[in-house]
Design an enzyme around this catalytic site. Structure first.
Site, PDB file in Angstrom:
ATOM      1  N   CYS A  64       3.740   9.424 -12.347  1.00 32.82           N
ATOM      2  CA  CYS A  64       3.612   8.483 -11.160  1.00 32.82           C
ATOM      3  C   CYS A  64       3.882   9.761  -9.677  1.00 32.82           C
ATOM      4  O   CYS A  64       2.711   9.055  -8.888  1.00 32.82           O
ATOM      5  CB  CYS A  64       4.424   7.594 -10.869  1.00 32.82           C
ATOM      6  SG  CYS A  64       6.662   7.789 -11.551  1.00 32.82           S
ATOM      7  N   HIS A 342      11.242   6.372  -9.999  1.00 31.13           N
ATOM      8  CA  HIS A 342       9.654   5.788  -9.546  1.00 31.13           C
ATOM      9  C   HIS A 342       8.724   6.564  -8.496  1.00 31.13           C
ATOM     10  O   HIS A 342       9.818   5.732  -7.229  1.00 31.13           O
ATOM     11  CB  HIS A 342       9.092   4.686  -9.847  1.00 31.13           C
ATOM     12  CG  HIS A 342       8.222   3.586 -10.399  1.00 31.13           C
ATOM     13  ND1 HIS A 342       6.393   4.445 -11.375  1.00 31.13           N
ATOM     14  CD2 HIS A 342       6.806   3.510  -9.518  1.00 31.13           C
ATOM     15  CE1 HIS A 342       6.095   3.815 -10.888  1.00 31.13           C
ATOM     16  NE2 HIS A 342       6.170   3.121  -9.968  1.00 31.13           N
TER      17      HIS A 342
END
Ligand SMILES: [Zn+2]
Length: 395
Positions: A64, A342
């Site tokens: 990510c 994330h």
């Protein structure tokens, strides 16, 4: 006779992101397909921008950090246009840039308006080229951005130098053959050449030092592709930039050698922007090394970033101090530390805002951006907060 066609569709091992806080804006987990068509419906057929595509990127195991930066860059239009233009040039041997061009091109030429694409070739090239990224660990998105821009700039410079050498040879051998082309000296020597990466992202800082004895000011220029600024609780980008350009006094052991006085003197130093870039990439230093803990910790401070920005920490001789910027993309870090958590991205496209969370793309309200400023409470480090901001100039 029977012909059995076994079609083995090799699905790459898609590691479900082990990111502990998978951001979910709508609260409902959607299947890729339904999510995509929902997005299309939400935007509406009439409103859907012509020739625009909103594609999520498959996560190949904690990638990510890469997906979020790629999406932000895709929506930095000057950058996207240059990458797509590179794609149509004669084929070169595979590099990170050819892989990026292929990826951007495959998004831009999709028949569907929304969907998901696996950036497989790009990721494997990235892993091949840099061992830092050759694993399934979470990486720092800013580090990746830096690496990517510098690698592309180096590749383009090499190509330019190579072209020059070729042209030089042609001139020597063929006696000034036809094209005239580049003009200027035919020297094939290695020079630092401006590339479109520099045209888009490069700005110049000037480091001014004023001797407190004789008042003489000396300045030294320094180019940047992005600016890293310190963050403080309950502040704004303007405050961060002010901090960046604050006057610092050099005294006692840190005295400055003044050429005029020919001795060490107390001096005042400040950093100001001399040339404002076309796209200003602002990196908020949210990861701070804590000596007591022997590790990096996240500063989840609330730092407001405006949709419009004007820099005021410019030098007197700045070439374009009035430049007005609009926020076009934000890479957001979700979670509590640099190696966990994330990354997602919010971008502005054709007047509305979208959130890219790996393979999920959602439309969000402009007001929802406030949720990514950070937290006013110092206790929780677990936040979804703006990490890299991309501001594009209006001119
Ligand atoms: Zn002096």
């Amino acid at each position: 006779m029977f012909l059995f066609i076994f079609l083995f569709v090799y699905l790459p091992q898609i590691y479900l992101s082990v990111c502990p806080v998978k951001f979910q804006f709508s609260g409902s987990a959607c299947l890729q397909g339904t999510n995509a068509s929902a997005l299309e419906k939400e935007i509406g057929h009439e409103q859907f921008p012509v020739n625009e595509h909103y594609f999520g990127l498959v996560n190949f195991g904690n990638t990510c950090y890469c997906n979020s930066v790629l999406q932000a860059l895709y929506f930095c239009r000057p950058f996207r246009d240059k990458v797509l233009a590179y794609k149509v040039q004669p084929r070169r041997k595979e590099s990170l840039l050819t892989c990026l061009a292929d990826l951007f091109n495959s998004i831009a030429t999709q028949k569907k308006k929304v969907g998901v694409i696996p950036p497989k070739k790009f990721i494997s090239r990235l892993r091949k080229e840099n061992e830092l990224f050759d694993n399934y660990m979470q990486q720092d998105a800013h580090e990746f951005l830096n690496y990517l821009l510098n690698t592309i700039a180096d590749l383009l410079q090499e190509e330019k130098n190579h072209e020059r050498q070729q042209n030089g040879k042609l001139l020597q051998n063929g006696g000034g053959g036809g094209d005239g082309g580049e003009g200027g000296g035919g020297g094939g020597g290695k020079e630092i050449q401006q590339t479109w990466v520099h045209e888009i992202f490069q700005g110049t800082l000037t480091n001014e030092t004023r001797c407190l004895n004789c008042e003489a000011v000396s300045s030294k220029d320094e180019d940047f592709l992005d600016l890293s600024v310190d963050v403080e609780q309950n502040t704004s980008i303007t405050h961060c930039l002010r901090g960046f350009s604050n006057t610092e006094t050099l005294c006692s052991e840190c005295k400055y050698y003044c050429e005029q006085c020919r001795s060490k003197q107390e001096a005042q130093k400040r950093m100001r922007v001399k040339k404002l870039p076309m796209i200003l990439a602002l990196h908020l230093k949210r990861f701070k090394y804590m000596d007591q803990l022997h590790r990096y910790t996240k500063l989840s401070y609330r730092v407001v970033f405006p949709l419009e920005l004007r820099l005021f920490n410019t030098s007197g001789d700045a070439t374009n101090p009035e430049r007005m910027y609009d926020l076009v993309a934000v890479v957001v870090h979700c979670g509590s530390g640099p190696n966990r958590g994330h990354y997602i991205t919010i971008v502005k496209s054709h007047g509305f805002w979208l959130l890219f969370d790996d393979d999920i793309v959602e439309k969000i309200d402009a007001q929802a951006i406030e949720e990514f400023y950070g937290l006013t409470s110092d206790i929780s480090k677990n936040s979804e907060s703006g990490y890299i901001l991309f501001y594009q100039s209006r001119d």
